[in-house]
Every structure is written in C-alpha cells, then in structure tokens.
Design a protein around this motif. Sequence first.
Motif, PDB file in Angstrom:
ATOM      1  N   TYR A  34       0.833  -1.209   0.000  1.00  0.00           N
ATOM      2  CA  TYR A  34       0.000   0.000   0.000  1.00  0.00           C
ATOM      3  C   TYR A  34       0.866   1.257   0.000  1.00  0.00           C
ATOM      4  CZ  TYR A  34      -3.752  -3.242   1.193  1.00  0.00           C
ATOM      5  OH  TYR A  34      -4.651  -4.279   1.184  1.00  0.00           O
ATOM      6  N   LEU A  35       1.944   1.244   0.785  1.00  0.00           N
ATOM      7  CA  LEU A  35       2.828   2.407   0.844  1.00  0.00           C
ATOM      8  C   LEU A  35       3.525   2.623  -0.495  1.00  0.00           C
ATOM      9  CD1 LEU A  35       4.454   2.008   4.394  1.00  0.00           C
ATOM     10  CD2 LEU A  35       2.298   3.096   3.757  1.00  0.00           C
ATOM     11  N   ARG A  36       3.940   1.531  -1.137  1.00  0.00           N
ATOM     12  CA  ARG A  36       4.575   1.651  -2.450  1.00  0.00           C
ATOM     13  C   ARG A  36       3.603   2.240  -3.471  1.00  0.00           C
ATOM     14  NH1 ARG A  36       5.334  -2.594  -4.976  1.00  0.00           N
ATOM     15  NH2 ARG A  36       4.890  -4.285  -3.508  1.00  0.00           N
ATOM     16  N   GLN A  37       2.356   1.776  -3.424  1.00  0.00           N
ATOM     17  CA  GLN A  37       1.354   2.266  -4.367  1.00  0.00           C
ATOM     18  C   GLN A  37       1.068   3.747  -4.147  1.00  0.00           C
ATOM     19  OE1 GLN A  37      -2.451   0.266  -4.080  1.00  0.00           O
ATOM     20  NE2 GLN A  37      -3.008   0.801  -6.178  1.00  0.00           N
ATOM     21  N   GLN A  38       1.044   4.170  -2.885  1.00  0.00           N
ATOM     22  CA  GLN A  38       0.823   5.583  -2.563  1.00  0.00           C
ATOM     23  C   GLN A  38       2.025   6.448  -2.945  1.00  0.00           C
ATOM     24  OE1 GLN A  38      -1.694   4.994   1.617  1.00  0.00           O
ATOM     25  NE2 GLN A  38       0.303   5.932   1.677  1.00  0.00           N
TER      26      GLN A  38
ATOM     27  N   SER B 100       4.307   7.037  -0.692  1.00  0.00           N
ATOM     28  CA  SER B 100       4.572   7.796   0.527  1.00  0.00           C
ATOM     29  C   SER B 100       4.351   6.912   1.744  1.00  0.00           C
ATOM     30  CB  SER B 100       3.663   9.032   0.613  1.00  0.00           C
ATOM     31  OG  SER B 100       2.304   8.626   0.763  1.00  0.00           O
ATOM     32  N   GLY B 101       4.790   7.413   2.900  1.00  0.00           N
ATOM     33  CA  GLY B 101       4.606   6.691   4.159  1.00  0.00           C
ATOM     34  C   GLY B 101       5.840   6.806   5.020  1.00  0.00           C
ATOM     35  N   HIS B 102       5.679   6.522   6.298  1.00  0.00           N
ATOM     36  CA  HIS B 102       6.791   6.588   7.254  1.00  0.00           C
ATOM     37  C   HIS B 102       6.642   5.411   8.205  1.00  0.00           C
ATOM     38  CE1 HIS B 102       9.354   9.350  10.098  1.00  0.00           C
ATOM     39  NE2 HIS B 102       9.921   8.183   9.876  1.00  0.00           N
ATOM     40  N   ILE B 103       7.638   4.547   8.227  1.00  0.00           N
ATOM     41  CA  ILE B 103       7.664   3.401   9.136  1.00  0.00           C
ATOM     42  C   ILE B 103       8.583   3.746  10.304  1.00  0.00           C
ATOM     43  CG2 ILE B 103       8.275   0.969   9.409  1.00  0.00           C
ATOM     44  CD1 ILE B 103       7.724   0.659   6.376  1.00  0.00           C
ATOM     45  N   ILE B 104       8.021   3.733  11.503  1.00  0.00           N
ATOM     46  CA  ILE B 104       8.785   4.029  12.717  1.00  0.00           C
ATOM     47  C   ILE B 104       8.872   2.745  13.535  1.00  0.00           C
ATOM     48  CG2 ILE B 104       8.866   5.390  14.842  1.00  0.00           C
ATOM     49  CD1 ILE B 104       7.239   7.551  13.361  1.00  0.00           C
ATOM     50  N   ASN B 105      10.063   2.203  13.644  1.00  0.00           N
ATOM     51  CA  ASN B 105      10.271   0.970  14.394  1.00  0.00           C
ATOM     52  C   ASN B 105      10.841   1.298  15.769  1.00  0.00           C
ATOM     53  OD1 ASN B 105       9.440  -0.695  12.223  1.00  0.00           O
ATOM     54  ND2 ASN B 105      11.461  -0.519  11.292  1.00  0.00           N
ATOM     55  N   ILE B 106      10.119   0.893  16.811  1.00  0.00           N
ATOM     56  CA  ILE B 106      10.564   1.180  18.176  1.00  0.00           C
ATOM     57  C   ILE B 106      11.521   0.081  18.618  1.00  0.00           C
ATOM     58  CG2 ILE B 106       9.875   1.697  20.539  1.00  0.00           C
ATOM     59  CD1 ILE B 106       8.802   3.671  18.444  1.00  0.00           C
TER      60      ILE B 106
ATOM     61  N   GLY C 245       9.528   6.619  -1.954  1.00  0.00           N
ATOM     62  CA  GLY C 245       9.012   7.742  -1.182  1.00  0.00           C
ATOM     63  C   GLY C 245       8.636   7.370   0.234  1.00  0.00           C
ATOM     64  N   VAL C 246       9.058   6.191   0.695  1.00  0.00           N
ATOM     65  CA  VAL C 246       8.735   5.724   2.040  1.00  0.00           C
ATOM     66  C   VAL C 246       9.938   5.955   2.952  1.00  0.00           C
ATOM     67  CG1 VAL C 246       8.049   3.736   3.449  1.00  0.00           C
ATOM     68  CG2 VAL C 246       7.149   4.000   1.118  1.00  0.00           C
TER      69      VAL C 246
END
Length: 289
Positions: free
Chosen positions: A124-128, A130-136, A174-175
């Motif tokens: 979904y992020l690739r298709q958009q 955009s996006g931001h993955i925050i790993n704690i 763009g992610v």
Amino acid sequence: METTNQKVWFITGASKGLGLSLAKQLLAQGHQVAATSRRVEDLSQAVGGNDKFLPLSVDISNEDSVGAAIEQVISHFGRLDVIVNNAGYGLAGAVEELTDAESRANFDINVFGSLNVIRKAMPYLRQQGSGHIINIASIGGFTGAFAGFGIYCATKFAVHGFSESLREEVKGFGVKVTVVSPGYFRTNFLSSTSLNVPVNQIQEYQEVRAVQDAHEHDINGNQPNDPEKGAAAMISLANLENPPAHLFLGEDAYALAEAKIAAVQQDMKQWAALGKSTGFDAVVSTPGH
C-alpha cells in the motif's frame, strides 16, 4: 522543515505505555488512528470513544491476523501514512538460562511481529508513493552492556539492523524509515505484565539476579523519561520532511549510546593493526609485540 497535515496512523501494542500515550495525543490533534492489541476491549477502555479511532484485535506474530488488520485500516480510512511498530515485551535472564522457547517467543513479537506488519503494509505504501515506518527499538538495541538482557537486546539489535536496510530498500518509493531507541520511560514496561523472567533460573548468576531485581523494583516507577513527552517527540518526528534514520529518546539513551560509540572507537584504535592484518597485501603485526 515540518509538515502538519492530518495523517492515518497504525500503532501496534497501543493499549498501554508509549503506544497508548501516542494514540491519545494523535486523536486529540485530530489524526486518524488504527491501533492494535491482543484484546480490543483493552484498547477501547484505555482510549475511549472516538470516531477517528479504529481499535483492532491482532496477534502480530500471526501473518494472517496482521494482513487482515492492514486491510481493515485501508478499507476504513482509505490510506495509511505512519506505521509505528511499538508492540514488544522485555525479557530478563542470562543467555544460558533462557530456553529456546523463551528466546524464540521474544523474537516472535519483538522482531517477526514488526516484519509481518512491514510485509503487509509495504504494498500500500509503495502504491501511494509515501509513508513513514517508525520501528521502536531500545537503547538496548544499540548497546548490549546489560547483564541479564542478552536475548532482549538481540531482538532490538535486529530491529536496528532490518530498519537500516529497509530504509535503503524503500527510499526510492518515497517511504521513510526511522528506528527509535528509547531509554527508560516511566511506563509499566518493567512490571510483571511486560517483563518476563526465566522459568528455570541458575543460582550462580548472581549479577543477573541483581540486575533483574533492580529493574523490577528500584528502576520500575523511577524511570527518568515521561511517556507523554516521548509520544510528542514521535509526532514531531513524523512531521519532519526528512526524518533521521535514528532517533534516541532520553538523556539516558544518549549517554549510553555515546559510551558505546566511545568504547567501539577505542577498540578500533587499539586493535587496528590486528584488525587490518587480513588483507592479501597486509603486513601482519600483533599489538604488544
């Protein structure tokens, strides 16, 4: 530069601790939030009613459960902007005394759970675009100098490793990817509901028992960092146009990270001759001789 548009957030392990503080602050600011816990009732009770809140019962160690949750988020909100892989638990115990099952269970949640989320969300992020993955992760994912936390540190070191690689893999789409390493926050992380201990303890490991006892009793409830401020920092992070690869949270995390970096630099300097002796054209020399 910061952007402040409203986003759709997906937070795992949001019924308590930093995840809960984050969900509440986001909703108060008008963001749309999907959040997971094993029991959806825990989420609903902790957060309360809000038409921008989507509570989800998810077993993050189960890929199908995670996939169904991501599909629900897309169906409900239409998109997905920020993913916070927050679910995890502590495990105290010497490497020798923790069983294979105890060790693998910690990896299942702290590592493979996040990988399940990433694997199901990335299309979904690739298709958009955009996006931001925050790993704690944890400061224990940058320095392992804690007797009795070897397996937990190993899980969080893994989070650092795959986050750095993931960042390189997805930047062209763009992610964005950031690994966050908190120090000690005043949550219930060190309580018996979040900190597991070995079933079979070996009495010779007195130092491990002392560290374990200190975390459960002396440090628990006296952690120096405020989870509300930690959540606010993560919201600020997600608003950055060019977020960092690494964010350490807390003065204690900074001090521990700096000590680790200094120790590594010292070892590299002291043992450079030995370490660089492996090339075909290298002159072999042993320090001290």
